[in-house]
Design an enzyme around this catalytic site. Structure first.
Site, short mmCIF file in Angstrom:
data_model
loop_
_atom_site.label_atom_id
_atom_site.label_comp_id
_atom_site.label_asym_id
_atom_site.label_seq_id
_atom_site.Cartn_x
_atom_site.Cartn_y
_atom_site.Cartn_z
CB THR A 278 26.48 0.87 -24.55
OG1 THR A 278 25.78 -0.04 -25.39
CG2 THR A 278 25.85 2.25 -24.70
CG PHE A 280 26.13 4.86 -20.88
CD1 PHE A 280 24.76 5.11 -20.96
CD2 PHE A 280 26.57 3.55 -21.00
CE1 PHE A 280 23.86 4.08 -21.16
CE2 PHE A 280 25.67 2.52 -21.21
CZ PHE A 280 24.32 2.78 -21.29
#
Length: 377
Positions: A278, A280
């Site tokens: 992921t 960020f």
């Protein structure tokens, strides 16, 4: 006549075109000087369209192809004029003032994240800002508001996952607040199926987690006939399951969240792929550009004309820049008009890259430079 003969004919034509194109660029330089002296903007959309219409009228069945060639030529001419004129002065000055040799730091001030203790965003914030406290908020917009009000120096939010794709809510909030992006971090995500100590694996019916986590583990859920239940955050879902009196529910979360809320781990690494990451980003009200910045984020809208987006994207290619992300999001209260969010590999410390960004800021109907930053992988 064979293929080699035909190619030689094309080469001969190209040799004739090159001096003419160079001559055209030379005239463009003189046009730029005239525009500087007379305070005339570089872009004249009406004249460009008149030229393209005239080209199309002369080229018959090849009209579209030749128009594309002329469009690229005019884009190159405008890029040269912007370079000479030094367009986008306001943005150019802001970028210059934001450049720093210091590393990204919150200087001990709070960093805002969505969720609760054990959330992946909190893990990322601690990796990026080990000397700063992390403050958790219920909703993504609360993170933006914390930064907006000065309750947090930075905010850390997820924007995309390598398996499940974009976090659309995050992009919508980026469009709304127009904060700067000053850093990014790619976190490897390893999901676990967890439950209370008194819950048996075979008794689980519903599994709680954030929609992104459920999507990243949808093969596992389908294989075991579990029902995924949306929750605001993986760690918040873990807290909910831990405090629930139900013994037929589970949660998809990190092993850190499981330890935080006293849950047992029933199965590890249940995501669809092992290389599950992921991304960020770090949001800020202040523009900061560190010396190692290698990625640029932009928001823009394109004119509602044929090929306009193609021509904008072509400018990045012309400058030798690689696009790594393009996301379209609808503009509120408008019928099928869109903002485009773009990530580009590059640094505004490079003069040609800064020239391009400044040129686009002058030309496009709406343009926002979100930042130039380093992405930790």
């Amino acid at each position: 006549m064979d293929l080699l003969d035909l190619r030689k004919e094309i080469d001969d034509i190209d040799k004739q075109l090159i001096p003419l194109l160079l001559k055209r660029m030379g005239v463009s330089q003189r046009v730029a000087q005239y525009k500087v002296e007379n305070s005339i903007p570089v872009l004249n959309s009406k004249r460009e369209q008149e030229i393209l219409d005239n080209v199309a009228a002369q080229c018959g069945e090849h009209a579209d192809a030749i128009k594309t060639v002329f469009s690229a030529t005019m884009d190159a001419s405008r890029a040269l004029q912007h370079k000479i004129i030094g367009g986008g002065k306001e943005l150019r000055d802001a970028v210059t003032e934001a450049m720093t040799d210091d590393k990204l730091t919150a200087c001990g001030q709070p960093v805002a994240c969505q969720g609760v203790e054990g959330a992946y965003s909190g893990v990322t914030a601690n990796k990026l800002f080990p000397d700063s406290p992390v403050k958790f908020y219920k909703q993504f917009e609360d993170v933006f508001e914390a930064v907006n009000k000065g309750d947090a120096r930075f905010g850390v939010i997820p924007v995309e996952n390598s398996t499940a794709g974009s976090v659309h809510e995050s992009y919508d909030l980026i469009m709304k607040y127009r904060f700067y992006v000053v850093g990014a971090y790619d976190l490897k995500i390893e999901h676990c199926l967890c439950a209370r100590e008194d819950t048996k694996y075979e008794d689980i019916v519903d599994v709680y987690s954030h929609p992104q986590a459920l999507s990243q583990c949808n093969n596992f859920l389908k294989n075991f006939d579990f029902t995924g239940i949306n929750f605001t955050n993986t760690a918040a879902a873990a807290k909910y399951v831990a405090e629930s009196d139900k013994n037929n529910i589970g949660v998809i979360c990190s092993d850190l969240a499981a330890k935080e809320y006293g849950l047992k781990i029933l199965k590890r690494n249940i995501q669809n792929t092992n290389n599950n990451k992921t991304r960020f980003i770090v949001i800020s009200k202040e523009l900061l550009i560190n010396k190692d910045a290698d990625k640029i984020s932009l928001i823009f809208s394109a004119p509602h004309t044929t090929g306009s987006l193609y021509r904008v994207l072509g400018r990045f290619s012309m400058a030798g820049l690689s696009l790594t992300k393009i996301e379209s999001r609808p503009i509120e209260n408008e019928d099928f008009n869109y903002h485009f969010y773009v990530d580009v590999m590059g640094s505004v410390r490079d003069e040609s890259t800064l020239d391009l960004v400044c040129a686009l800021s002058d030309e496009l109907p709406e343009f926002e430079f979100l930042g130039n930053y380093y992405e930790y992988i």
